[in-house]
Scaffold this motif. Structure first.
Motif, PDB file in Angstrom:
ATOM      1  N   PHE A   1      -4.159   1.568  10.394  1.00 33.48           N
ATOM      2  CA  PHE A   1      -3.643   0.815   9.246  1.00 33.48           C
ATOM      3  C   PHE A   1      -2.412   0.027   9.672  1.00 33.48           C
ATOM      4  O   PHE A   1      -1.747   0.357  10.660  1.00 33.48           O
ATOM      5  N   PHE A   2      -2.125  -1.036   8.904  1.00 34.78           N
ATOM      6  CA  PHE A   2      -0.959  -1.882   9.161  1.00 34.78           C
ATOM      7  C   PHE A   2      -0.378  -2.314   7.818  1.00 34.78           C
ATOM      8  O   PHE A   2      -1.105  -2.795   6.949  1.00 34.78           O
ATOM      9  N   ASN A   3       0.910  -2.122   7.654  1.00 30.19           N
ATOM     10  CA  ASN A   3       1.585  -2.488   6.410  1.00 30.19           C
ATOM     11  C   ASN A   3       2.624  -3.575   6.640  1.00 30.19           C
ATOM     12  O   ASN A   3       3.641  -3.650   5.957  1.00 30.19           O
TER      13      ASN A   3
ATOM     14  N   ASP B   1       1.213  -3.861   0.959  1.00 31.17           N
ATOM     15  CA  ASP B   1       1.466  -5.070   1.740  1.00 31.17           C
ATOM     16  C   ASP B   1       0.694  -6.189   1.057  1.00 31.17           C
ATOM     17  O   ASP B   1      -0.500  -6.040   0.769  1.00 31.17           O
ATOM     18  N   ALA B   2       1.365  -7.279   0.754  1.00 36.51           N
ATOM     19  CA  ALA B   2       0.772  -8.337  -0.072  1.00 36.51           C
ATOM     20  C   ALA B   2      -0.530  -8.861   0.526  1.00 36.51           C
ATOM     21  O   ALA B   2      -1.545  -8.992  -0.168  1.00 36.51           O
ATOM     22  N   TRP B   3      -0.519  -9.153   1.828  1.00 31.87           N
ATOM     23  CA  TRP B   3      -1.729  -9.702   2.446  1.00 31.87           C
ATOM     24  C   TRP B   3      -2.864  -8.692   2.399  1.00 31.87           C
ATOM     25  O   TRP B   3      -4.012  -9.042   2.093  1.00 31.87           O
ATOM     26  N   LYS B   4      -2.560  -7.445   2.697  1.00 26.26           N
ATOM     27  CA  LYS B   4      -3.591  -6.402   2.686  1.00 26.26           C
ATOM     28  C   LYS B   4      -4.208  -6.254   1.304  1.00 26.26           C
ATOM     29  O   LYS B   4      -5.443  -6.173   1.175  1.00 26.26           O
ATOM     30  N   TYR B   5      -3.377  -6.245   0.267  1.00 23.30           N
ATOM     31  CA  TYR B   5      -3.885  -6.037  -1.088  1.00 23.30           C
ATOM     32  C   TYR B   5      -4.692  -7.226  -1.597  1.00 23.30           C
ATOM     33  O   TYR B   5      -5.625  -7.046  -2.376  1.00 23.30           O
ATOM     34  N   HIS B   6      -4.341  -8.421  -1.161  1.00 24.82           N
ATOM     35  CA  HIS B   6      -5.048  -9.608  -1.638  1.00 24.82           C
ATOM     36  C   HIS B   6      -6.266  -9.965  -0.791  1.00 24.82           C
ATOM     37  O   HIS B   6      -7.070 -10.812  -1.182  1.00 24.82           O
ATOM     38  N   HIS B   7      -6.407  -9.327   0.373  1.00 25.41           N
ATOM     39  CA  HIS B   7      -7.557  -9.587   1.254  1.00 25.41           C
ATOM     40  C   HIS B   7      -8.096  -8.243   1.759  1.00 25.41           C
ATOM     41  O   HIS B   7      -8.396  -8.092   2.946  1.00 25.41           O
ATOM     42  N   PHE B   8      -8.260  -7.296   0.847  1.00 28.82           N
ATOM     43  CA  PHE B   8      -8.517  -5.927   1.298  1.00 28.82           C
ATOM     44  C   PHE B   8      -9.869  -5.778   1.981  1.00 28.82           C
ATOM     45  O   PHE B   8      -9.991  -5.036   2.959  1.00 28.82           O
ATOM     46  N   LEU B   9     -10.897  -6.445   1.494  1.00 27.10           N
ATOM     47  CA  LEU B   9     -12.204  -6.322   2.127  1.00 27.10           C
ATOM     48  C   LEU B   9     -12.180  -6.880   3.549  1.00 27.10           C
ATOM     49  O   LEU B   9     -12.777  -6.295   4.468  1.00 27.10           O
ATOM     50  N   LEU B  10     -11.478  -7.995   3.748  1.00 32.91           N
ATOM     51  CA  LEU B  10     -11.324  -8.548   5.095  1.00 32.91           C
ATOM     52  C   LEU B  10     -10.490  -7.615   5.957  1.00 32.91           C
ATOM     53  O   LEU B  10     -10.841  -7.337   7.120  1.00 32.91           O
ATOM     54  N   TYR B  11      -9.398  -7.131   5.389  1.00 35.34           N
ATOM     55  CA  TYR B  11      -8.519  -6.189   6.101  1.00 35.34           C
ATOM     56  C   TYR B  11      -9.304  -4.943   6.511  1.00 35.34           C
ATOM     57  O   TYR B  11      -9.243  -4.499   7.665  1.00 35.34           O
ATOM     58  N   GLY B  12     -10.062  -4.362   5.564  1.00 35.42           N
ATOM     59  CA  GLY B  12     -10.837  -3.164   5.863  1.00 35.42           C
ATOM     60  C   GLY B  12     -11.896  -3.416   6.919  1.00 35.42           C
ATOM     61  O   GLY B  12     -12.139  -2.563   7.787  1.00 35.42           O
ATOM     62  N   SER B  13     -12.531  -4.588   6.870  1.00 35.69           N
ATOM     63  CA  SER B  13     -13.533  -4.932   7.875  1.00 35.69           C
ATOM     64  C   SER B  13     -12.908  -5.019   9.264  1.00 35.69           C
ATOM     65  O   SER B  13     -13.499  -4.567  10.256  1.00 35.69           O
TER      66      SER B  13
END
Length: 315
Positions: free
Chosen positions: A271-273, A185-197
């Motif tokens: 998780f969310f894709n 998912d584009a947003w997840k891959y480009h903001h992964f640390l925020l997404y993971g947090s």
């Protein structure tokens, strides 16, 4: 040390299961994606077209171009070098044995919480505690146990991420073919640390809610096993009620709010894709966690009533 281990043995037991699932998931990923390497090198060494006789397993390659294409695109070394931290972490969390925590993490948290506090309820030891501290302080200790155990699932996610970093040598470069993967998912891959947090925060709040459900089921049950089973059944019923009752019937059919199913599938908060309003999602989780805390506090508000309930169980 022995006293600490004895006191928190159920927390250690639950965490050991989580760690087992993590290592089993990495092994499963390796088996699914890299266990073919003996066959690959066998083909590479024996299926060249400059030999008059070739083994039968080489017949799948009708031309040298087909063979070269296979050798280039299936090279396990190159595939490993292309593997990145985000993809490996996502694969472990979403598509391997680890994903069973979507439905079983509440059970593990309840085992840890109930196993830690239930003996005091069962034996009546909590009455001795109340001779040395106020009832309010005793309840605060129970809440501290819940808040501590709730870190279990965020810690599991952090361990998966750390192991993925070590395995991929901290490779965060995204290969072009990764964009075709189901976990991408584009947003997840480009903001992964925020997404993971965000996922860790959500899992921590959900862990608090599961812990509060566990404490509720300790109230009138002398059997620890019965308390755990009732707590897990309560979670399953709550999961169905929130998704079917609150979302499907109330919000979707009666009020007309569409395309919000992901926000009310509490077992799927790992998780969310797809694009999500994470502010709304955290608000929903915070409301559920706060409500469970307030309900527990209300039910356990009376010291005298709690002592009377214990005495009735022993008459």
């Amino acid at each position: 040390m022995r006293i600490v281990v004895k006191k928190y043995k159920y927390v250690i037991f639950a965490m050991a299961i989580v760690l087992g699932l993590i290592f089993a998931s990495f092994y499963q990923y390796y088996k699914d994606y890299y266990s073919y390497y003996p066959e690959y090198y066998r083909i590479k060494n024996h299926c060249t077209f400059d030999k008059e006789e070739r083994p039968s397993y080489c017949n799948r390659f009708s031309s040298k171009e087909n063979l070269d294409f296979y050798l280039e695109n299936s090279d396990p070394v190159k595939r490993y070098q292309r593997l990145d931290v985000i993809t490996l972490t996502s694969e472990i969390v979403e598509n391997n044995i680890f994903s069973s925590l979507q439905i079983f993490s509440p059970l593990l948290i309840m085992i840890a919480v109930i196993g830690t506090i239930h003996s005091a309820f069962q034996s009546g030891m909590f009455k001795n505690y109340l001779l040395r501290m106020s009832y309010k302080k005793y309840l605060q200790q129970i809440q501290k146990t819940i808040f501590a155990v709730a870190f279990m699932m965020p810690l599991a996610l952090i361990i998966v991420f750390f192991l993925s970093c070590c395995i991929t040598k901290f490779n965060f470069n995204i290969d072009a073919e990764t964009m075709g993967f189901a976990v991408y998912d584009a947003w997840k891959y480009h903001h992964f640390l925020l997404y993971g947090s965000i996922i860790c925060i959500i899992q921590y709040l959900m862990g608090i809610m599961y812990g509060e459900l566990a404490v509720l089921c300790c109230r009138k049950n002398k059997s620890m096993l019965v308390s755990i089973i009732l707590g897990y059944l309560l979670f399953l019923c709550l999961n169905i009620f929130i998704y079917v009752g609150v979302y499907s019937i109330l919000l979707n059919k009666l009020l007309g709010f569409k395309n919000l199913s992901e926000y009310f599938n509490i077992a799927g908060y790992w998780f969310f894709n797809q694009p999500m309003n994470y502010g709304l999602l955290i608000l929903i989780v915070l409301i559920m966690s706060s409500m469970s805390y307030l309900i527990t506090s209300f039910i356990y508000r009376s010291k005298e009533k709690r002592i009377l309930e214990y005495e009735k169980q022993n008459t």
